[in-house]
Design an enzyme around this catalytic site. Structure first.
Site, PDB file in Angstrom:
ATOM      1  N   ARG A  69       0.765  -0.985   0.217  1.00  0.00           N
ATOM      2  CA  ARG A  69      -0.012   0.132   0.045  1.00  0.00           C
ATOM      3  C   ARG A  69       0.882   1.409   0.153  1.00  0.00           C
ATOM      4  O   ARG A  69       0.275   2.352   0.003  1.00  0.00           O
ATOM      5  CB  ARG A  69      -0.871  -0.040   1.140  1.00  0.00           C
ATOM      6  CG  ARG A  69      -1.908  -1.048   1.308  1.00  0.00           C
ATOM      7  CD  ARG A  69      -2.620  -1.334  -0.068  1.00  0.00           C
ATOM      8  NE  ARG A  69      -3.901  -2.259   0.101  1.00  0.00           N
ATOM      9  CZ  ARG A  69      -4.306  -2.716  -1.147  1.00  0.00           C
ATOM     10  NH1 ARG A  69      -4.085  -2.392  -2.358  1.00  0.00           N
ATOM     11  NH2 ARG A  69      -5.453  -3.511  -0.793  1.00  0.00           N
ATOM     12  N   HIS A 184      -2.155 -11.514 -14.905  1.00  0.00           N
ATOM     13  CA  HIS A 184      -3.411 -11.634 -14.052  1.00  0.00           C
ATOM     14  C   HIS A 184      -4.452 -12.253 -14.896  1.00  0.00           C
ATOM     15  O   HIS A 184      -5.056 -11.591 -15.596  1.00  0.00           O
ATOM     16  CB  HIS A 184      -3.800 -10.440 -13.509  1.00  0.00           C
ATOM     17  CG  HIS A 184      -5.114 -10.532 -12.520  1.00  0.00           C
ATOM     18  ND1 HIS A 184      -4.854 -10.824 -11.085  1.00  0.00           N
ATOM     19  CD2 HIS A 184      -6.362 -10.241 -12.478  1.00  0.00           C
ATOM     20  CE1 HIS A 184      -5.927 -10.860 -10.391  1.00  0.00           C
ATOM     21  NE2 HIS A 184      -6.865 -10.537 -11.232  1.00  0.00           N
ATOM     22  N   ASP A 310      -1.106 -13.295  -1.679  1.00  0.00           N
ATOM     23  CA  ASP A 310      -1.855 -12.278  -2.218  1.00  0.00           C
ATOM     24  C   ASP A 310      -2.386 -11.280  -1.364  1.00  0.00           C
ATOM     25  O   ASP A 310      -3.622 -10.989  -1.140  1.00  0.00           O
ATOM     26  CB  ASP A 310      -3.008 -13.082  -3.051  1.00  0.00           C
ATOM     27  CG  ASP A 310      -3.581 -12.022  -4.086  1.00  0.00           C
ATOM     28  OD1 ASP A 310      -3.080 -11.024  -4.518  1.00  0.00           O
ATOM     29  OD2 ASP A 310      -4.840 -12.234  -4.477  1.00  0.00           O
TER      30      ASP A 310
END
Length: 432
Positions: A69, A184, A310
């Site tokens: 983050r 992805h 993840d």
């Protein structure tokens, strides 16, 4: 910087799948590397001795996908808070996806992330460089510069490149620099606005759904382009049996492709959405029990050579809206190893094989010299009490976020010490 201490880890069960080691022995560390296994080198005097009796001595875990983050979303978490949680969980190397703010599409951003992680000193952070500028799927990023800046691979995070032509050019360009590409696998048209697997649970709850084909189409496209270009691709976070079958078939044909699975996909299924717990809102979505069993089998047989967290920490507000409007993702660093050990305890997979999927396997995907404890290797070490039982609660979490459906769950195994480059970066105060 002071020289690294000399450390001896005594009487532990050393398991290093990369070196084929599984034995009760001592590990001796000097200058940040493994100096000897078994008998100490002549004249070796440790500055510190760790008694690992009854414990496992493992290579530090390598996690291929953990959002920290920072930069851009420090209200959710920071590099300091999440690498500290990683160290407490035996994870010494983390790959950070490129969808930070700003995006990891310049050497400056890649270097900032690494410098911040180095300054905090809890875990090694490897930034995954963006395939295209701004992750907009249009103009290719400066891949050579990103590689020089320390990016071991390139990726698109959860923003798939819609143009097959652009993706082909990106793979060709990445191949010329021998950089693996993380894909992805989620078709953006079929998955748009979906929040649950298309099946009986989403139909009963009236949730916008994502069909299996959203993954298999993206996997098929990626495999076809990898075969065409000779690029090396890695599918980040597979969730369906069909996708695993496609990958295995392509690998047998010689396509340079690999895949991983998020640890929660090996436990949770669409049935866990029944209570509309927003902590089960994930991307890719939780699939069927048959998919879960196929993913477990692929981890066992090596078709999926890596299992990752993840990790996606969120602030509380991100999970408070109606289910479809919440942000997807689990705070998962601290459950990666305990859940993996539960698979061993349940007889799904052998312990050395599971450790390989957390160390040697992911390190091999990104061609990095981590996840191994042979003589001369970097001394990233996890010392683990496999018999410890503890319950995950908000109070036991080291990381900042608590968005996990595993709160209240009994966990298997607990880290006693973590070493990064021969330095103790985590030590559990209460030794059970």
């Amino acid at each position: 910087m002071a020289s690294s201490p000399k450390i001896t880890i005594r009487n532990g069960r050393l398991i290093d799948p990369a070196s084929g080691i599984d034995s009760q022995t001592d590990l001796h560390i000097a200058e940040g590397r493994v100096a000897a296994i078994g008998a100490a080198p002549s004249g070796f005097q440790p500055d510190r001795t760790l008694d690992a009796s009854g414990r496992l001595v493992l290579p530090g875990l390598v996690d291929l996908s953990a959002r920290l983050r920072e930069p851009g979303h420090e209200h959710k978490a920071t590099i300091a808070s999440e690498t500290r949680a990683a160290a407490a969980s035996g994870i010494t190397t983390l790959c950070c996806p490129p969808d930070t703010q700003p995006v990891i599409d310049t050497p400056a951003v890649a270097q900032l992330i690494q410098q911040t992680a180095n300054r905090n000193g809890y875990a090694r952070v490897l930034p995954i460089g963006a395939l295209t500028r701004g992750l907009k799927g249009e103009t290719l990023a400066e891949m050579a510069a990103l590689k020089r800046a320390g990016c071991p691979a390139l990726g698109e995070a959860e923003r798939p490149i819609r143009s097959t032509h652009v993706l082909r050019r990106a793979l060709e360009y990445a191949a010329s620099f021998a950089m693996p590409v993380f894909l992805h696998p989620l078709d953006p048209e079929l998955s748009a606005d979906g929040c649950a697997h298309e099946g009986r649970i989403s139909a009963r709850l009236g949730l916008p759904a994502i069909p299996e084909a959203a993954e298999t189409l993206a996997v098929a496209r990626g495999l076809a382009l990898a075969e065409q270009t000779g690029a090396r691709i890695h599918f980040r976070g597979l969730s369906t049996a069909r996708a695993v079958t496609l990958l295995a078939e392509a690998r047998r044909r010689g396509v340079r492709a690999s895949g991983d699975v998020s640890i929660h996909q090996l436990f949770l299924t669409e049935d866990d959405l029944a209570g509309l717990d927003a902590n089960c809102h994930l991307l890719p979505p939780l699939r069927t029990q048959a998919d879960r069993e196929a993913l477990r089998a692929a981890v066992v047989n090596g078709d999926l050579e890596a299992v990752c967290s993840d990790h996606q920490p969120h602030d509380a507000d991100a999970k408070l809206a109606p289910f479809p409007e919440t942000d997807p993702g689990i705070a998962a660093l601290e459950t990666l190893l305990p859940l993996a050990l539960r698979l061993v305890e349940e007889g799904v997979i052998g312990l050395p094989e599971m450790i390989a999927r957390l160390t040697q396997g992911p390190a091999g995907v990104i061609d990095q010299p981590y996840g191994r404890l042979g003589i001369g290797e970097i001394a990233d070490v996890c010392v683990l009490d496999p018999e410890a039982r503890w319950t995950l609660t908000p109070e036991t979490l080291v990381g900042r976020a608590g968005n996990t459906p595993f709160i209240g769950t009994e966990m298997h195994g607990r880290v006693s010490w973590t070493l990064l480059g021969g330095r103790v970066v985590f030590e559990r105060v209460e030794q059970d």
